[in-house]
Scaffold this motif. Structure first.
Motif, PDB file in Angstrom:
ATOM      1  N   PHE A  30       0.298  70.224  12.060  1.00  0.00           N
ATOM      2  CA  PHE A  30       0.998  71.479  12.322  1.00  0.00           C
ATOM      3  C   PHE A  30       2.488  71.353  12.010  1.00  0.00           C
ATOM      4  O   PHE A  30       3.112  72.295  11.544  1.00  0.00           O
ATOM      5  CB  PHE A  30       0.746  71.941  13.755  1.00  0.00           C
ATOM      6  N   ILE A  41      -0.997  79.290   8.762  1.00  0.00           N
ATOM      7  CA  ILE A  41      -2.276  78.647   8.455  1.00  0.00           C
ATOM      8  C   ILE A  41      -3.321  79.717   8.236  1.00  0.00           C
ATOM      9  O   ILE A  41      -3.479  80.617   9.066  1.00  0.00           O
ATOM     10  CB  ILE A  41      -2.702  77.728   9.611  1.00  0.00           C
ATOM     11  N   PRO A  42      -4.025  79.668   7.104  1.00  0.00           N
ATOM     12  CA  PRO A  42      -5.082  80.671   6.887  1.00  0.00           C
ATOM     13  C   PRO A  42      -6.185  80.497   7.913  1.00  0.00           C
ATOM     14  O   PRO A  42      -6.574  79.371   8.236  1.00  0.00           O
ATOM     15  CB  PRO A  42      -5.578  80.364   5.468  1.00  0.00           C
ATOM     16  N   LYS A  46      -9.875  80.291  13.478  1.00  0.00           N
ATOM     17  CA  LYS A  46     -11.054  79.507  13.105  1.00  0.00           C
ATOM     18  C   LYS A  46     -10.741  78.006  13.163  1.00  0.00           C
ATOM     19  O   LYS A  46     -11.531  77.211  13.653  1.00  0.00           O
ATOM     20  CB  LYS A  46     -11.506  79.870  11.692  1.00  0.00           C
ATOM     21  N   VAL A  47      -9.556  77.655  12.630  1.00  0.00           N
ATOM     22  CA  VAL A  47      -9.161  76.251  12.627  1.00  0.00           C
ATOM     23  C   VAL A  47      -9.034  75.721  14.043  1.00  0.00           C
ATOM     24  O   VAL A  47      -9.511  74.628  14.366  1.00  0.00           O
ATOM     25  CB  VAL A  47      -7.832  76.073  11.852  1.00  0.00           C
ATOM     26  N   ILE A  49     -10.483  76.929  16.763  1.00  0.00           N
ATOM     27  CA  ILE A  49     -11.824  76.819  17.368  1.00  0.00           C
ATOM     28  C   ILE A  49     -12.528  75.573  16.834  1.00  0.00           C
ATOM     29  O   ILE A  49     -13.168  74.823  17.585  1.00  0.00           O
ATOM     30  CB  ILE A  49     -12.658  78.089  17.079  1.00  0.00           C
ATOM     31  N   GLY A  50     -12.370  75.337  15.526  1.00  0.00           N
ATOM     32  CA  GLY A  50     -12.980  74.149  14.932  1.00  0.00           C
ATOM     33  C   GLY A  50     -12.472  72.881  15.582  1.00  0.00           C
ATOM     34  O   GLY A  50     -13.237  71.964  15.887  1.00  0.00           O
ATOM     35  N   PHE A  51     -11.150  72.824  15.810  1.00  0.00           N
ATOM     36  CA  PHE A  51     -10.547  71.657  16.457  1.00  0.00           C
ATOM     37  C   PHE A  51     -11.127  71.458  17.849  1.00  0.00           C
ATOM     38  O   PHE A  51     -11.431  70.335  18.255  1.00  0.00           O
ATOM     39  CB  PHE A  51      -9.028  71.838  16.559  1.00  0.00           C
ATOM     40  N   TYR A  53     -14.042  72.418  18.924  1.00  0.00           N
ATOM     41  CA  TYR A  53     -15.395  71.897  18.784  1.00  0.00           C
ATOM     42  C   TYR A  53     -15.393  70.402  18.464  1.00  0.00           C
ATOM     43  O   TYR A  53     -16.178  69.636  19.004  1.00  0.00           O
ATOM     44  CB  TYR A  53     -16.147  72.646  17.669  1.00  0.00           C
ATOM     45  N   VAL A  54     -14.479  70.001  17.568  1.00  0.00           N
ATOM     46  CA  VAL A  54     -14.397  68.592  17.201  1.00  0.00           C
ATOM     47  C   VAL A  54     -14.061  67.751  18.431  1.00  0.00           C
ATOM     48  O   VAL A  54     -14.679  66.710  18.681  1.00  0.00           O
ATOM     49  CB  VAL A  54     -13.352  68.381  16.089  1.00  0.00           C
TER      50      VAL A  54
END
Lengths: 273, 244
Positions: A30, A41-42, A46-47, A49-51, A53-54
């Motif tokens: 970041f 950040i596009p 989503k990014v 939320i993805g983080f 989840y990871v």
């Protein structure tokens, strides 16, 4: 109920530890995005939320390993390297044992190397990318099985080395020579991926189990120093997949030659994304 | 909500498939070879369930967040055209992710006790801690440099095998001179540096970079960053062992 509460507590502390590990990565990502690239950040949500989840996934995964697989793997490694198991009775003289007497250890090393590599999350990540970039020519399962065989062979050979007491660098240098020779005859497209697969195999799942096996073995075998001989299995596990992945590509190419099709298809010509 | 659940169902099934070999190996050796009862069966089963669930969430989040951000940053750097910033980013990523790596922390403290036992450093807490910290810094530095070299290779289009083979030659030369006790650890440190989060991120960076530069093939040029990151620590750790 008590077990659930305990589990929840354990999850919470693992989750915090995972956040601590991931924090520097997030700061770098970041930080550069905001200060250097200076662009939003596009698909930011989503990014994020993805983080999340990871993070959750990694914490659950580590907790599960800690609770289930590691204690089990360690116990098994200890039991397999115990004098009673190898010699059949506890008062037998272990120094009389030849390297063949440790056969179950080689089998276990092979099996555990193979199965933990299949479950390795970072290998899965690389396989997904390779499949995507090669336009499907490199199968996710093909690559994973090739790497897993490499790790399995590597760890069994590494166990043999601990039993035999040979210096590690002969094996590693020998492996390098094979890799260099293969580099010049394997299909060009597979080479960078093959080199990479050496490093990706050995992370979360494999390292702790394999380290336990190496330490247990070097404690049992007479004349071995666990501090010196216990190390080196990881090195084997990261060298042999390079060979097996290149061999996998060579085999695929050879099969096409026999089938009479032009060799340039599949592996030699990935579709540009 | 329903679509999220559906999206998770397939990876859930896949992670279950991924774990089957481990379960088979454990059962085979427990029941047929060791012939001993399974200790803490319930805990093991719960743990297995957690691993399956964790793997599922990890892969799902990877494709949702980590891969896209790695690639979009690679594209953004390529468009920006500033090589210097890209290289600084590459170094920061390699250094920052390695210094926090739990496996490396474990290995470096192990190495410190070997060095203390071998008489290379004083056998007390303080000198061991400083040895371990030095080792961690060394490895993190070497991974940072490795990613920089790897990114430079993608930009310039150098063939990877010349670089890797010269790395191998360096390893062999260093092996001849390094103290015997450090060699096993040095060889191992190549493998442990690349963590579960670093690998997907670095792979996405490499592939994204190679696909946004004209004339680069993502398959040939995009991969290989991890290879450098697992080679340079061997060289650097042996150098560290020689200096101290």
């Amino acid at each position: 109920m008590a077990i659930l509460l305990e589990l929840f507590n354990a999850f919470f502390s693992t989750f915090l530890a995972t956040i601590k590990d991931v924090f520097p990565i997030a700061v770098i990502l970041f930080g550069f995005q905001l200060l250097v690239i200076r662009r939003a950040i596009p698909n930011l949500h989503k990014v994020v939320i993805g983080f999340v989840y990871v993070l959750i996934g990694l914490a659950l995964f580590l907790l599960g390993l800690e609770k289930a697989l590691f204690p089990l793997g360690r116990t098994m490694a200890e039991q397999l390297t115990a004098v009673e198991f190898i010699m059949g009775s506890s008062d037998a003289d272990l120094s009389l044992a030849g390297w063949v007497d440790y056969y179950w250890i080689y089998c276990f090393a092979f099996a555990i190397g193979f199965s933990t590599t299949i479950a390795e999350p970072s290998l899965l990540a690389v396989a997904i990318k390779a499949n995507e970039v090669s336009g499907g020519a490199i199968g996710i399962w093909g690559l994973r099985i090739a790497v897993a065989i490499g790790v399995a062979v590597g760890i069994s050979l590494g166990c043999y080395r601990i039993v035999a007491g040979d210096p590690i660098h002969y094996y590693i240098i020998g492996g390098y020579i094979v890799v260099v020779i293969q580099t010049f005859i394997a299909p060009k497209l597979i080479i960078p991926l093959a080199y990479d697969s050496g490093g990706v195999t050995t992370s979360t799942v494999t390292v702790p189990l394999v380290a336990a096996l190496g330490l247990g073995l070097s404690e049992t075998v007479p004349g071995r120093n666990p501090l010196i001989d216990g190390f080196g299995l990881i090195a084997f596990a990261s060298l042999f997949p390079i060979m097996s992945v290149m061999a996998y590509a060579q085999l695929a190419e050879a099969r096409k030659k026999i089938a009479g099709k032009p060799t340039e298809m599949a592996i030699d010509q990935p579709q540009q994304k | 909500m329903k679509s999220t659940l559906l999206a998770l169902a397939t990876p859930l099934f896949n992670s279950l498939k991924d774990l089957l070999p481990i379960i088979a190996v454990v059962l085979f050796f427990q029941i047929l070879v060791l012939q001993q009862p399974m200790p803490n069966l319930i805990e093991v089963l719960i743990g297995m369930g957690l691993v399956v669930l964790g793997l599922t969430c990890f892969v799902y989040g990877l494709e949702l967040g980590l891969f896209p951000i790695g690639e979009s940053m690679a594209h953004a750097f390529a468009r920006k055209g500033s090589v210097v910033w890209l290289l600084i980013f590459a170094f920061a990523l390699g250094f920052g992710t390695t210094i926090a790596e739990p496996a490396l922390i474990a290995v470096s403290s192990e190495a410190a006790s070997i060095a203390a036992e071998g008489g290379a450093i004083d056998n007390n807490q303080e000198s061991k801690a400083s040895y371990a910290n030095g080792l961690r810094l060394t490895v993190a530095l070497s991974v940072g440099i490795a990613i920089v070299i790897g990114v430079l290779r993608i930009l310039r289009g150098w063939p990877i095998h010349y670089l890797i083979i010269s790395g191998y030659i360096l390893v062999v030369i260093m092996t001849a001179f390094a103290p015997k006790e450090i060699i096993g650890i040095a060889y191992d440190s190549g493998g442990v540096t690349t963590s579960t989060i670093t690998v997907p991120l670095v792979t996405a960076l490499g592939v994204g970079l190679a696909s946004s530069i004209k004339g680069r093939n993502p398959m040939i040029d995009g991969f290989g960053l991890i290879a450098f990151a697992s080679l340079t620590p061997m060289i650097f750790v042996m150098a560290y062992g020689m200096l101290i």
